[in-house]
Design a protein around this motif. Sequence first.
Motif, PDB file in Angstrom:
ATOM      1  N   GLU A 171       0.728  -1.291  -0.073  1.00 18.64           N
ATOM      2  CA  GLU A 171      -0.092  -0.068   0.063  1.00 18.64           C
ATOM      3  C   GLU A 171       0.797   1.311  -0.024  1.00 18.64           C
ATOM      4  OE1 GLU A 171      -2.633  -0.120   3.323  1.00 18.64           O
ATOM      5  OE2 GLU A 171      -3.318  -2.291   2.878  1.00 18.64           O
ATOM      6  N   GLY A 172       2.083   1.092   0.344  1.00 19.19           N
ATOM      7  CA  GLY A 172       2.959   2.315   0.494  1.00 19.19           C
ATOM      8  C   GLY A 172       2.595   3.059   1.870  1.00 19.19           C
ATOM      9  N   CYS A 173       3.064   4.301   1.856  1.00 21.30           N
ATOM     10  CA  CYS A 173       2.554   4.763   3.487  1.00 21.30           C
ATOM     11  C   CYS A 173       1.164   5.829   3.335  1.00 21.30           C
ATOM     12  CB  CYS A 173       3.729   5.704   3.632  1.00 21.30           C
ATOM     13  SG  CYS A 173       4.052   7.236   2.518  1.00 21.30           S
ATOM     14  N   ILE A 174       0.330   5.584   2.191  1.00 23.90           N
ATOM     15  CA  ILE A 174      -0.703   6.366   1.971  1.00 23.90           C
ATOM     16  C   ILE A 174      -0.647   7.944   2.694  1.00 23.90           C
ATOM     17  CG2 ILE A 174      -3.293   6.172   2.376  1.00 23.90           C
ATOM     18  CD1 ILE A 174      -2.876   3.304   2.862  1.00 23.90           C
ATOM     19  N   ARG A 175       0.347   8.572   1.959  1.00 24.69           N
ATOM     20  CA  ARG A 175       0.729   9.854   2.680  1.00 24.69           C
ATOM     21  C   ARG A 175      -0.506  10.973   2.528  1.00 24.69           C
ATOM     22  NH1 ARG A 175       3.910  13.293  -0.468  1.00 24.69           N
ATOM     23  NH2 ARG A 175       3.309  12.487  -2.429  1.00 24.69           N
ATOM     24  N   GLU A 176      -1.752  10.451   1.740  1.00 23.37           N
ATOM     25  CA  GLU A 176      -2.926  11.637   2.026  1.00 23.37           C
ATOM     26  C   GLU A 176      -3.712  11.358   3.106  1.00 23.37           C
ATOM     27  OE1 GLU A 176      -2.257   9.470  -0.431  1.00 23.37           O
ATOM     28  OE2 GLU A 176      -1.644  10.685  -2.074  1.00 23.37           O
ATOM     29  N   GLU A 177      -3.350  10.200   4.129  1.00 23.93           N
ATOM     30  CA  GLU A 177      -4.170  10.083   5.147  1.00 23.93           C
ATOM     31  C   GLU A 177      -3.366  10.897   6.175  1.00 23.93           C
ATOM     32  OE1 GLU A 177      -6.660   8.917   7.824  1.00 23.93           O
ATOM     33  OE2 GLU A 177      -6.804   8.156   5.692  1.00 23.93           O
ATOM     34  N   PRO A 178      -4.325  11.843   6.817  1.00 20.00           N
ATOM     35  CA  PRO A 178      -3.753  12.679   7.909  1.00 20.00           C
ATOM     36  C   PRO A 178      -3.189  11.939   9.150  1.00 20.00           C
ATOM     37  CG  PRO A 178      -5.790  13.548   7.005  1.00 20.00           C
ATOM     38  CD  PRO A 178      -5.690  12.103   6.477  1.00 20.00           C
ATOM     39  N   SER A 179      -3.521  10.920   9.352  1.00 15.47           N
ATOM     40  CA  SER A 179      -2.990  10.249  10.467  1.00 15.47           C
ATOM     41  C   SER A 179      -1.617   9.440  10.436  1.00 15.47           C
ATOM     42  CB  SER A 179      -3.912   9.153  11.116  1.00 15.47           C
ATOM     43  OG  SER A 179      -4.110   8.269  10.038  1.00 15.47           O
ATOM     44  N   HIS A 180      -1.289   9.596   8.970  1.00 19.35           N
ATOM     45  CA  HIS A 180      -0.049   9.143   8.750  1.00 19.35           C
ATOM     46  C   HIS A 180       0.860  10.030   8.305  1.00 19.35           C
ATOM     47  CE1 HIS A 180      -2.245   5.347   6.412  1.00 19.35           C
ATOM     48  NE2 HIS A 180      -2.307   5.507   7.747  1.00 19.35           N
TER      49      HIS A 180
ATOM     50  N   TYR B 179      -3.155  18.114   0.649  1.00 19.76           N
ATOM     51  CA  TYR B 179      -2.812  17.260  -0.486  1.00 19.76           C
ATOM     52  C   TYR B 179      -1.162  17.366  -0.175  1.00 19.76           C
ATOM     53  CZ  TYR B 179      -7.533  17.878  -2.025  1.00 19.76           C
ATOM     54  OH  TYR B 179      -8.967  17.942  -1.738  1.00 19.76           O
ATOM     55  N   PRO B 180      -0.477  16.441   0.520  1.00 19.06           N
ATOM     56  CA  PRO B 180       0.989  16.551   0.682  1.00 19.06           C
ATOM     57  C   PRO B 180       1.786  16.330  -0.489  1.00 19.06           C
ATOM     58  CG  PRO B 180       0.163  14.737   1.707  1.00 19.06           C
ATOM     59  CD  PRO B 180      -1.297  15.535   1.243  1.00 19.06           C
ATOM     60  N   LEU B 181       2.924  17.330  -0.687  1.00 22.98           N
ATOM     61  CA  LEU B 181       3.681  17.105  -1.855  1.00 22.98           C
ATOM     62  C   LEU B 181       4.857  16.183  -1.314  1.00 22.98           C
ATOM     63  CD1 LEU B 181       3.678  20.906  -2.908  1.00 22.98           C
ATOM     64  CD2 LEU B 181       2.762  19.058  -3.936  1.00 22.98           C
ATOM     65  N   PHE B 182       5.567  15.550  -2.169  1.00 25.65           N
ATOM     66  CA  PHE B 182       6.968  14.877  -1.781  1.00 25.65           C
ATOM     67  C   PHE B 182       8.103  15.930  -2.141  1.00 25.65           C
ATOM     68  CE2 PHE B 182      10.315  12.182  -2.473  1.00 25.65           C
ATOM     69  CZ  PHE B 182      10.091  11.374  -1.396  1.00 25.65           C
ATOM     70  N   LEU B 183       8.460  16.586  -1.179  1.00 27.15           N
ATOM     71  CA  LEU B 183       9.432  17.629  -1.405  1.00 27.15           C
ATOM     72  C   LEU B 183      10.849  16.699  -1.373  1.00 27.15           C
ATOM     73  CD1 LEU B 183       8.590  20.690   0.685  1.00 27.15           C
ATOM     74  CD2 LEU B 183       8.080  20.296  -1.701  1.00 27.15           C
ATOM     75  N   GLU B 184      11.800  16.963  -2.188  1.00 23.19           N
ATOM     76  CA  GLU B 184      13.098  16.230  -2.388  1.00 23.19           C
ATOM     77  C   GLU B 184      14.297  17.234  -1.539  1.00 23.19           C
ATOM     78  OE1 GLU B 184      14.480  14.576  -5.800  1.00 23.19           O
ATOM     79  OE2 GLU B 184      12.475  14.019  -6.358  1.00 23.19           O
ATOM     80  N   LEU B 185      14.669  16.888  -0.526  1.00 26.01           N
ATOM     81  CA  LEU B 185      15.705  17.553   0.392  1.00 26.01           C
ATOM     82  C   LEU B 185      16.837  17.239  -0.096  1.00 26.01           C
ATOM     83  CD1 LEU B 185      13.839  17.899   3.854  1.00 26.01           C
ATOM     84  CD2 LEU B 185      13.401  19.350   1.878  1.00 26.01           C
ATOM     85  N   LYS B 186      17.772  18.076   0.047  1.00 25.51           N
ATOM     86  CA  LYS B 186      19.540  17.697   0.014  1.00 25.51           C
ATOM     87  C   LYS B 186      19.792  16.620   0.821  1.00 25.51           C
ATOM     88  CE  LYS B 186      20.965  22.184  -1.690  1.00 25.51           C
ATOM     89  NZ  LYS B 186      22.040  23.318  -1.670  1.00 25.51           N
ATOM     90  N   SER B 187      20.872  15.755   0.404  1.00 23.08           N
ATOM     91  CA  SER B 187      21.163  14.843   1.302  1.00 23.08           C
ATOM     92  C   SER B 187      21.868  15.205   2.410  1.00 23.08           C
ATOM     93  CB  SER B 187      22.256  13.961   0.383  1.00 23.08           C
ATOM     94  OG  SER B 187      22.824  12.992   1.280  1.00 23.08           O
ATOM     95  N   GLY B 188      21.499  14.726   3.631  1.00 20.59           N
ATOM     96  CA  GLY B 188      22.030  14.795   4.883  1.00 20.59           C
ATOM     97  C   GLY B 188      21.196  16.004   5.600  1.00 20.59           C
ATOM     98  N   VAL B 189      19.840  16.271   5.216  1.00 27.05           N
ATOM     99  CA  VAL B 189      19.133  17.608   5.673  1.00 27.05           C
ATOM    100  C   VAL B 189      18.613  16.680   7.015  1.00 27.05           C
ATOM    101  CG1 VAL B 189      17.190  18.899   5.561  1.00 27.05           C
ATOM    102  CG2 VAL B 189      18.869  18.973   3.716  1.00 27.05           C
TER     103      VAL B 189
END
Length: 73
Positions: free
Chosen positions: A16-25, A56-66
């Motif tokens: 299922e993945g992490c189901i990011r859209e679910e607020p409790s997740h 509607y959470p976005l998947f933000l890519e952060l720099k390595s080590g952040v």
Amino acid sequence: IDRKAIRQLIRDFDGEGCIREEPSHRILIIINNSILQAALKKFSLTTETFRAKANYPLFLELKSGVKLKCLHG
């Protein structure tokens, strides 16, 4: 450590993945403004647009080590 529970969680996540859209997740974090701005810049987003999409959470890519500070969990 309950190995059976861990195996079940791995199966669930793989299926299922992490189901990011679910607020409790979701996990509340503290992010440095300059790190957030750099991540938003990659998507050509303003802070206002990002906030408007909060449900509607976005998947933000952060720099390595952040590192982010989680408020819970």
